[in-house]
Write a protein that holds these residues in place. Structure first.
Motif, PDB file in Angstrom:
ATOM      1  N   HIS A  49       0.694  -1.327  -0.087  1.00 48.18           N
ATOM      2  CA  HIS A  49       0.061  -0.039   0.034  1.00 48.18           C
ATOM      3  C   HIS A  49       1.011   1.068  -0.039  1.00 48.18           C
ATOM      4  O   HIS A  49       0.639   2.086  -0.583  1.00 48.18           O
ATOM      5  N   ILE A 103       1.079  -6.847  -4.677  1.00 47.33           N
ATOM      6  CA  ILE A 103       0.133  -6.591  -4.085  1.00 47.33           C
ATOM      7  C   ILE A 103      -0.366  -8.036  -3.540  1.00 47.33           C
ATOM      8  O   ILE A 103      -0.574  -8.923  -3.877  1.00 47.33           O
ATOM      9  N   HIS A 118      -3.178  -9.410  -2.864  1.00 46.97           N
ATOM     10  CA  HIS A 118      -4.061 -10.154  -3.323  1.00 46.97           C
ATOM     11  C   HIS A 118      -3.640 -10.855  -4.867  1.00 46.97           C
ATOM     12  O   HIS A 118      -4.220 -11.208  -5.437  1.00 46.97           O
ATOM     13  N   ASP A 140      -7.908  -6.277   4.937  1.00 49.43           N
ATOM     14  CA  ASP A 140      -8.100  -5.586   3.580  1.00 49.43           C
ATOM     15  C   ASP A 140      -9.366  -6.071   3.085  1.00 49.43           C
ATOM     16  O   ASP A 140      -9.427  -7.267   2.906  1.00 49.43           O
ATOM     17  N   HIS A 147     -10.383  -6.052  -0.024  1.00 44.50           N
ATOM     18  CA  HIS A 147     -10.260  -6.828  -1.613  1.00 44.50           C
ATOM     19  C   HIS A 147      -9.714  -8.287  -1.147  1.00 44.50           C
ATOM     20  O   HIS A 147      -9.566  -8.855  -2.294  1.00 44.50           O
ATOM     21  N   SER A 185      -3.673  -2.240  -9.880  1.00 42.75           N
ATOM     22  CA  SER A 185      -4.466  -2.478  -8.633  1.00 42.75           C
ATOM     23  C   SER A 185      -4.901  -3.907  -8.541  1.00 42.75           C
ATOM     24  O   SER A 185      -4.706  -4.630  -9.596  1.00 42.75           O
ATOM     25  N   CYS A 186      -5.194  -4.505  -7.338  1.00 42.94           N
ATOM     26  CA  CYS A 186      -5.295  -5.692  -7.202  1.00 42.94           C
ATOM     27  C   CYS A 186      -6.706  -6.268  -8.175  1.00 42.94           C
ATOM     28  O   CYS A 186      -7.035  -7.425  -8.380  1.00 42.94           O
ATOM     29  N   CYS A 218       0.351  -0.883  -5.164  1.00 47.24           N
ATOM     30  CA  CYS A 218      -0.942  -0.570  -5.179  1.00 47.24           C
ATOM     31  C   CYS A 218      -1.186   0.917  -5.805  1.00 47.24           C
ATOM     32  O   CYS A 218      -1.904   1.075  -6.327  1.00 47.24           O
ATOM     33  N   CYS A 242      -4.016   3.296  -7.106  1.00 45.78           N
ATOM     34  CA  CYS A 242      -5.440   2.803  -6.470  1.00 45.78           C
ATOM     35  C   CYS A 242      -5.535   3.597  -5.222  1.00 45.78           C
ATOM     36  O   CYS A 242      -6.852   4.047  -5.107  1.00 45.78           O
ATOM     37  N   ILE A 243      -4.739   3.792  -4.679  1.00 46.28           N
ATOM     38  CA  ILE A 243      -5.133   4.328  -3.004  1.00 46.28           C
ATOM     39  C   ILE A 243      -4.185   5.577  -2.753  1.00 46.28           C
ATOM     40  O   ILE A 243      -4.810   6.434  -1.900  1.00 46.28           O
ATOM     41  N   ASN A 258     -10.452  -0.331  -8.410  1.00 42.83           N
ATOM     42  CA  ASN A 258     -12.055  -0.701  -7.757  1.00 42.83           C
ATOM     43  C   ASN A 258     -12.714   0.595  -7.234  1.00 42.83           C
ATOM     44  O   ASN A 258     -13.994   0.122  -6.845  1.00 42.83           O
ATOM     45  N   ARG A 287     -10.418   9.469  -3.353  1.00 40.94           N
ATOM     46  CA  ARG A 287      -9.637   7.976  -3.484  1.00 40.94           C
ATOM     47  C   ARG A 287      -8.189   8.228  -3.885  1.00 40.94           C
ATOM     48  O   ARG A 287      -7.204   7.705  -3.540  1.00 40.94           O
TER      49      ARG A 287
END
Ligand code: SF4
Lengths: 194, 477
Positions: free
Chosen positions: B72, B120, B122, B141, B143, B350-351, B411, B414-415, B433, B439
């Protein structure tokens, strides 16, 4: 955790539906390794201008919000991430109860584990709470009731074990540790645990 | 010991996995004690949990069932890595260091800063073969639902629960309900798993799965690759669901065979036989069911500030009923066409969409073309392993020649807590996502889309339907 029982407070209302955990506490504040002091970042992008000054029009910045412990939220509050920083930030800010018609699963479980009452009431009761910001209400966990601004009360249910933990100050980790014999037996006897 | 569900209609995939993992059955007074086979840990949601154990003098019960990585808060820009991460935020650096200390002290395997298999969480779980059918998998998490693509019960937990699992390998859980999402028909060319799951969320809403585990079924799901199934399950949480699952089948087993943590030899054969028995019994019923016709779907894109605010890319922002707040934030007006919206940033990663097939899809659109002037395109592989694979296939060169940035894994955008972020007011077409306000950076506007749509938008400089570009590409070839 200190037991939770009866909470009396004025309400603050945020009627927007689907308030997600990125609004409650943006990700850039998650690099902390502590759980303390997160209240200063609660709803950061709504409470503060980009330059850092407070936004006077945001509900939590209004003078009448000071000291309110009950947040009346829109539908589906707390959706999104599993960050426990969200209930930590709310609690640190002074919010002890969130009332909605629906609360996201992970947020609710995180909240209850930290003594933040995440409560779902019927839409009609919710409508009355939304319509009366600043109302003085009483949330009684033992009785499972919320007093409504115009009289009467709404009922709410909290999962039995979480309710027990909240009322008695029981720690769920202690409870799990007490199941050591069962966990050990499971580990010895379960061919499919990979 | 377990409490089989005795209904005449048999048990679903979810029921079977749940039943296997019940250590203490649930009663009215207490939730079930559920055993966790695999606990994934990352830097952001774990430090406070390790502190709980230390304060109480507790050990990690099963370090071998725990696997950690950093994703992250780690930078992904190649220049950051070349400079030894000197530009990394101090707090983030501290968090990463803390995870290394915590893992070192407790014997947890860490895919850390210098590990060639980091990525990541995931993405690496499946890639390593740590994620397998029939397992219970948790992570701090949301996800974590991604791993359900393998026929595992996988869900996100909070940090208090991370401490529970570290200390006891168990969780207190009430059995959720099940929602069958039956997807029949076939996806047309240019329409991907991402479009499918966005359409599902558009149909049932961001709270539509609350209290439920989603079982994705039907011929359209059976035809999806594992990468695509992961994309679908990844976003089950975006419908509010506790978890998403797909029954394991030959596609699953082929993916897993030979992965470094997958069983081998006779143990593999026994495992596959067991995994085959996990599919729902004929007639097993979920508590609720929705149906989707995959053949009716077009590429989807979100126009608002939650993943349920979605429309076909060829369509328009709804003429009525759209949240005024969302429209204002996004700079859209009711009824406005989506195609043609100018784009500032395109993020492939991203995942949800950073696996090799996602990168191949994006590259297929970008190949031989240039990213439009003024558009920044970031391509961020989900793991170092995916990065190496992509480089072996020459995808990195395709992106570089088109003018896109090729990053280290993580990540990333994405974040936006790791140095990659969009500016206020910028429009980002993103394969991630979540399109929540802020975000991808305070004030940034996110349009969620597939890797194909993202790549097509990078080329045209405006939100674009990828399908015409696919056909042109074929004619050129
Ligand atoms: S890629 Fe995004 S959604 Fe996935 S784990 Fe990282 S931050 Fe979370």
């Amino acid at each position: 955790m200190k037991p939770v029982d009866v909470i009396r407070s004025r309400t603050v209302v945020m009627a927007d539906p689907n308030v997600d955990t990125d609004q409650i506490i943006p990700a850039r504040f998650l690099t902390t390794t502590s759980r303390d002091g997160l209240g200063q970042h609660l709803f950061a992008d709504h409470r503060f201008e980009a330059a850092g000054g407070p936004r006077g029009d945001f509900v939590l910045n209004r003078p009448e919000a000071a000291g309110c412990q009950v947040l009346i939220a829109g539908d589906n509050f707390g959706c999104g991430s599993s960050r426990e920083h969200a209930p930590w930030a709310l609690l640190d800010f002074g919010i002890r109860v969130v009332i909605s018609t629906a609360i996201a699963d992970i947020f609710r479980s995180n909240a209850l584990r930290n003594g933040l009452l995440a409560i779902v009431v019927e839409p009609e009761a919710h409508r009355r709470l939304l319509a009366t910001p600043g109302a003085e209400i009483c949330v009684d966990l033992r009785a499972g009731t919320v007093s409504l601004p115009d009289g009467g009360e709404a009922r709410f249910e909290i999962e039995r074990f979480a309710r027990h933990c909240l009322l008695e100050g029981v720690d769920p980790l202690g409870y799990l540790l007490g199941k050591e014999a069962e966990i050990h037996a499971y580990e010895e006897n379960s061919p499919w645990t990979q | 010991m377990t409490t089989p569900l005795t209904t005449s209609t048999g048990r679903t995939l979810f029921d079977k996995i749940w039943d296997r993992h019940v250590v203490v059955p649930e009663t009215e007074d207490a939730p079930a004690v559920l055993y966790v086979d695999l606990h994934l840990v990352h830097e952001v949601t774990s430090p406070q949990a390790f502190d709980v154990l230390r304060r109480r003098g507790l050990e990690v019960r099963q370090p071998d069932r725990t696997l950690a990585t950093i994703d992250h808060s780690i930078p992904t820009a190649v220049s950051s890595w070349k400079n030894g991460l000197v530009d990394m935020d101090v707090a983030a650096r501290n968090q990463v260091r803390k995870l290394a200390t915590n893992c070192g002290r407790t014997g947890i395997r860490l895919y850390g800063v210098n590990n060639s298999r980091r990525g990541i969480v995931h993405v690496i779980g499946p890639e390593l073969g740590a994620t397998r059918p029939g397992m219970t998998i948790v992570c701090g998490d949301s996800h974590t639902t991604t791993h359900g693509a393998f026929g595992a019960l996988a869900f996100g937990i909070g940090t208090s629960e991370v401490a529970h699992v570290l200390a006891t390998q168990c969780l207190l859980q009430r059995k959720p309900k099940t929602l069958a999402v039956q997807v029949d028909g076939r996806l047309h060319e240019g329409v991907t798993a991402k479009d499918l799951i966005l359409a599902v969320i558009g149909q049932i809403g961001v709270g539509g799965g609350t209290g439920h585990v989603i079982e994705f079924r039907g011929s359209a799901i059976e035809h999806l690759s594992m990468d695509a199934r992961m994309t679908v399950c990844n976003m089950a949480i975006e419908a509010g669901a506790r978890a998403g699952m797909v029954a394991p089948d030959d596609v699953t087993f082929e993916y897993l065979a030979g992965r470094c943590m997958a069983p081998r030899g006779a143990a593999w054969d026994r495992a596959v036989e067991d995994w085959r028995s996990l599919s729902g019994d004929p007639g097993a019923r979920c508590d609720a069911c929705v149906r989707i016709d995959a053949s009716a779907l077009e590429p989807q894109v979100t126009w608002g500030t939650d993943p349920g605010m979605v429309a076909a890319v060829t369509g328009r922002v709804p003429t009525s009923g759209a949240s005024p707040r969302a429209l204002e934030y996004m700079g859209f007006s009711a009824g406005e066409p989506l195609q043609g919206r100018p784009v500032d940033v395109v993020f492939v990663g991203s995942c949800t969409n950073s696996r090799i097939s996602d990168l191949r899809q994006a590259a297929s659109v970008v190949s031989g073309r240039r990213v439009a002037a003024g558009v920044r395109m970031l391509v961020v592989p989900g793991s170092q392993e995916t990065k190496r694979q992509a480089e072996a296939e020459g995808l990195d060169r395709i992106f570089a020649e088109a003018g896109a940035e090729w990053h280290e894994s993580g990540c990333s955008l994405c974040i936006a807590m790791n140095g990659d972020r969009a500016k206020a007011g910028q429009t980002v077409v993103s394969t991630s996502n979540r399109n929540f306000e802020g975000r991808q950076g305070a004030g940034a506007r996110t349009l969620l889309a597939s890797p194909l749509t993202a790549a097509a938008s990078a080329i045209t400089g405006t939100l674009a339907d990828p399908r015409p570009l696919l056909h042109q590409a074929r004619r050129i070839a």
